[in-house]
Every structure is written in structure tokens, then in C-alpha cells.
Enzyme design. Sequence first.
Site, PDB file in Angstrom:
ATOM      1  N   HIS A 231      27.647  42.121  39.099  1.00 39.91           N
ATOM      2  CA  HIS A 231      27.402  41.181  38.395  1.00 39.91           C
ATOM      3  C   HIS A 231      26.320  41.192  36.919  1.00 39.91           C
ATOM      4  CE1 HIS A 231      31.108  38.981  40.262  1.00 39.91           C
ATOM      5  NE2 HIS A 231      31.524  38.962  38.950  1.00 39.91           N
TER       6      HIS A 231
ATOM      7  N   CYS B  97      41.629  41.890  32.896  1.00 42.91           N
ATOM      8  CA  CYS B  97      40.017  41.718  32.410  1.00 42.91           C
ATOM      9  C   CYS B  97      39.053  42.130  33.162  1.00 42.91           C
ATOM     10  CB  CYS B  97      39.540  40.221  32.885  1.00 42.91           C
ATOM     11  SG  CYS B  97      40.152  39.030  34.209  1.00 42.91           S
TER      12      CYS B  97
HETATM   13  C1  PEP Z   1      36.864  40.993  38.627  1.00 40.06           C
HETATM   14  O1  PEP Z   1      37.335  41.094  39.085  1.00 40.06           O
HETATM   15  O2  PEP Z   1      38.141  42.181  38.091  1.00 40.06           O
HETATM   16  C2  PEP Z   1      37.106  39.841  37.507  1.00 40.06           C
HETATM   17  C3  PEP Z   1      37.356  39.844  36.047  1.00 40.06           C
HETATM   18  O3  PEP Z   1      35.667  39.232  37.843  1.00 40.06           O
HETATM   19  P1  PEP Z   1      34.694  39.472  38.514  1.00 40.06           P
HETATM   20  O4  PEP Z   1      34.158  40.146  37.898  1.00 40.06           O
HETATM   21  O5  PEP Z   1      33.946  38.064  37.819  1.00 40.06           O
HETATM   22  O6  PEP Z   1      34.946  39.415  39.792  1.00 40.06           O
END
Ligand code: PEP
Length: 481
Positions: free
Chosen positions: A144, A441
Site C-alpha cells: 500500500h 481495480c
Molecule cells: C486489490 O487487492 O487488488 C485491491 C484493489 O485492494 P487493495 O490494494 O486495497 O488491497
Amino acid sequence: MDAIVSEVTERLGPGHANIFVAQKMMMEDEILLGEFIQVIECERLNAESAVEKTFDTYAVLLDQVEDVYMRERTADINEVRYRLLDMLRESRDETGKMVLLDHRLTFEDNRIVVAEELTPSETILLDTEHTVGFITEKGGRASHAAILARGLGIPAVSGVQNVLGLLRDGTEVLLNGASGEIIIAPSKRTLELYPAIRRVRAPELHAVAPVANLTVLANISRAEEVGSADAVQAEGIGLYRTEFECLSAGRLLTEDEQYDRYAHVAKVMKGRPVFIRLLDFGGDKPASFLDLPREDNPCLGLRGARLLQERVELLIPQVRALARASRHGAISVMYPMIVDLNQFLILRELIRQQIADIDGAALSHGVMFEVPSACLEADDILDAADFGCIGSNDLVQYLFAVDRNNSLVAGDYQPDRPVLWRLIQGIADAARRSGKPLSLCGEIGAQPQYLPRLMACGINTVSVSPRLIGLARRTAAQLPS
Ligand code: PEP
Ligand code: MG
């Protein structure tokens, strides 16, 4: 400390400022002061050494504590240590501008921050005005912190072992976020090879007009980022990571605070689609304020949807806020880390009961496909749900049992493997059969090497950071129609 508290209150609100109020209280603590003085008097050390020594003792003690919350306090305590040491080592102008983490960072522009690890909340709080790059010893491309750095347009390289041992404060460093290269103390000749070196600022956001063959939505972590999404003509918000609002506030938000944020996003989007994810805590997004039990394996533990089922007090204010906000524009609620159809149905029923008294709500309910078991059940899930969204960041992690944050296995965090594409194709086929919308996403949605493959699977909606929307559109526009 007072200057920091007022600056933080002004920039980020009193929630954040409390962190620094607590630090100030530590500095004023009589017992701590007594310990410094005792070390000075008994061991004949200077003040700086006394501070170091006393804090070392506390660090060792805290390290042995089982409680995760208490162990995480080491970072706060270390911050107090460094502030005190800085004040002792340098006589400085008290009116000098302070920044959030370490006032050295404001000394001049073009600072590269080097750290063992940056948590999501530290990354959000950094003085990004003066920061032009991050280097961390831990973390991977899909962590993240890396996602946030990319969103801020700041080059970041992670997984550089022992970099802290190689660098001193003030060392000149060349950093290439695209290739992952770091050149420490470059020679004049090396510097001449980089004529663009002074253009280190994050590029301005440039809008690229929407394209016919791909819908590109925006990923945001804070409500205020909806302005950037709008500025680059995002066709909607495809993922609002609401847990980051709480991580940066250092606490859970009330129903009204959440309502304000969600309503703002819906209003700015003026009828464009808005996908807001339920709080996705746990795993790689621990939150000390949740007081979660210590787990040996948090990524397989109380996280995402599972945590929301367990701790409905997290869920209820959020879904009520979402229902109220949806009066300003329809909201699609994304359920994170769903494991199977049954879990989705139970959670959706719970949510429906909690918002039954709210008139005029316009919510639809969909599933994040990021746990392999849910992907294998995509047909049944999509028959029941209103939409699906592939979270490829976690899907790669859980499919190949490879930690997205661990630099030691970063080479194995590989979206190229055919099995991933077979799974994605299966979800896309299920979406077509059920007639339900599907988007993606994760980070691969903006990467030119993967986007054409996604489109070939039949995925024609992706959601990416506002800064990467132009790249996704340019990539799609170049594809033969
Ligand atoms: C994912 O896991 O691809 C996602 C979009 O959520 P995050 O990156 O916040 O876990
Ligand atoms: Mg995820």
C-alpha cells in the site's frame, strides 16, 4: 511540539494532531526526565547519550511485549527520541517550520526519504511538498505504501536491503522509480548523464480524454482526492479505499464524518459511477485503534469481510453513512476479501437490515474478486451480486501464496503466470453470462504490459490512480479496434 500540533490540526484535523499531543506529553514526563538526569549524573554521559540510552532501554522492553498495540508504540517513542536528539544536537531557530515526521525533511527541497519501512499512514502523512522519492528496506511493488507513492506521483524503490547502513543523512542519491535503480553519491560524470535531473517534481496531472474502448475510473483513498479524479476526467470512482480515511485520522470515523466524505464524493462525481469499498482492515492494513487480537498470520486472519462480520460495530455506521450519502448519487458498495457466496449473502442481508429505515437510499452491492475461492465461484456470486470487481493485488498474493509486501519474495510476485489469466478469464466469462458489470481495480489495470491482455479477456473497465488514468487511456487508444 506546539507548532507541530497547530500545523497538523490545520492540515489534517485534530485526530492526527493527537499523536503529537501525546508526544508532547511524553517529553514533559517527569519520570522520563528523572531517568535522563540519573544517567547524566551517575554514568557521566552527556545529554544526548542519556536520551539515547534511556530510550534504548524502553525500546528493548517494548520489543518484548506480546501486545501488538503496545509494540507499535515503539515508533511513537522513537519519534520523541529523535526530536529530542535533534534539539540537543543543533541550536535551532524555534520558529523554524516543522513538518509531520521529522523536521529535517523540510530543510530543503528535493529530499529522498529513506526508511526501513513506511506504513500506509506514514506515507500519507509525509511532507510530500518536499519529498521527491522514497527508498525502503522492506515492502514490495504492490504494497500500500508503493500504491500511495504512485498515487502521489513520487518515485519509490522498495526492498533495498541494508540501504540505511549505506546512506547518511544528506547523501546525494539518484533514484529511478521506473527501473528501481539507486546511485549513491553519483559522480559529476554520472550526473551529466541525467540532463532531466532537476525536473524531479511530480508531474502535473494532465487529462487525457476518455477513449471509446475502455472505461477508466479512479482509485482514491481520501475523499479530497475526488478533485484530482475529476480533473483528469475520470469516468467515475472505481475504488474508494475508505479504511485509509481512518488510518490517516488514527481512529474510526463517526457515521456523520463518513457521511460527509461519501456525500462529497458522490456530489463531485455528479451521477458518474461511484464504487465505495467497505472498510478493509486487517492483514497488511493493521489499525492499532481497532484493538485486534494478535494473530500469527494476519493475512489469513481477521480481515476484510470476515472482520466486518465479527465486528459489526465497524460495519453499521459505515453502511448507514453510505445509504444516506447515496441520496446524492447512487453508490456501489464493494465487499472486500469475500471468500464465498454464502459470506456475501450473509453480509448483504446484515447490511440491508441495518439500513432498512433509511429512505431514498440508492445502493448496489458487489464483490471484490481477490480471494481465489471466490473467483472459482464467480458464476454463482455474480448471479447474486449487482457487480464484480477484480482486486488483482491481493489475488496474485493469495493465488501464488506470495506476500505482496515482502521484498524477499518480490521476484515471485508475478502477474505473468498463466493461471492468473485463466482465473481472470473465468471471472470475465461469468460476468458476461450473468450480464453483470465487471471491473478491475488492482495495479495491473494501469500497466501497459497487462492492460491489453485484460481487454482481450473482455474486461473493459479498469480503475487506477488518477495519475495513471492518462497512461491507461493512451495504452487503450493504441490498440487495434
Ligand atoms: C486489490 O487487492 O487488488 C485491491 C484493489 O485492494 P487493495 O490494494 O486495497 O488491497
Ligand atoms: Mg485487496
